[in-house]
Design a protein around this motif. Structure first.
Motif: not given
Length: 120
Positions: A103-108
């Protein structure tokens, strides 16, 4: 604050452009384009190690592109809110174990990746 976050399934083409740019560049081993997706003070956590800032992330990207040979397939995408997205990938290759779902969890922030957490 509430404990239950809403996760909305997305089609891959509904991901923000910066995430798509990073994922495509990472898959193509295009370190410069992948790096352009991050804020200057971004962090990436992968395999239990956190890399802070573009110089450390560039070294991580360069190493991860050459350390193992593998295929990567996007198997799912989700949106939690306007700044939090998850892309799930299935990898097969010559790394320990041979296959893994990550899982690649991104915060922008400001349309760039501020934080990336990669974990099974």
């Amino acid at each position: 604050m509430h404990d239950h976050q809403t996760h909305t399934a997305l089609t891959p083409d509904a991901l923000p452009e910066t995430i798509t740019r990073y994922l495509d560049a990472h898959r193509a081993h295009d370190t410069a384009t992948a790096l352009s997706s991050f804020t200057p003070d971004a962090t990436v956590t992968d395999d239990g190690t956190t890399y802070r800032g573009t110089e450390a992330i560039e070294q991580w990207l360069s190493r991860s592109a050459t350390e193992f040979t593998y295929t990567i397939e996007l198997t799912g995408t989700q949106k939690t809110d306007a700044t939090h997205y998850t892309a799930t990938h299935h990898l097969e290759g010559d790394f320990p174990g041979g296959t893994v779902d990550l899982r690649y969890a991104f915060t922008l922030r400001d349309h760039l990746i501020e934080r990336l957490l990669i974990a099974p």
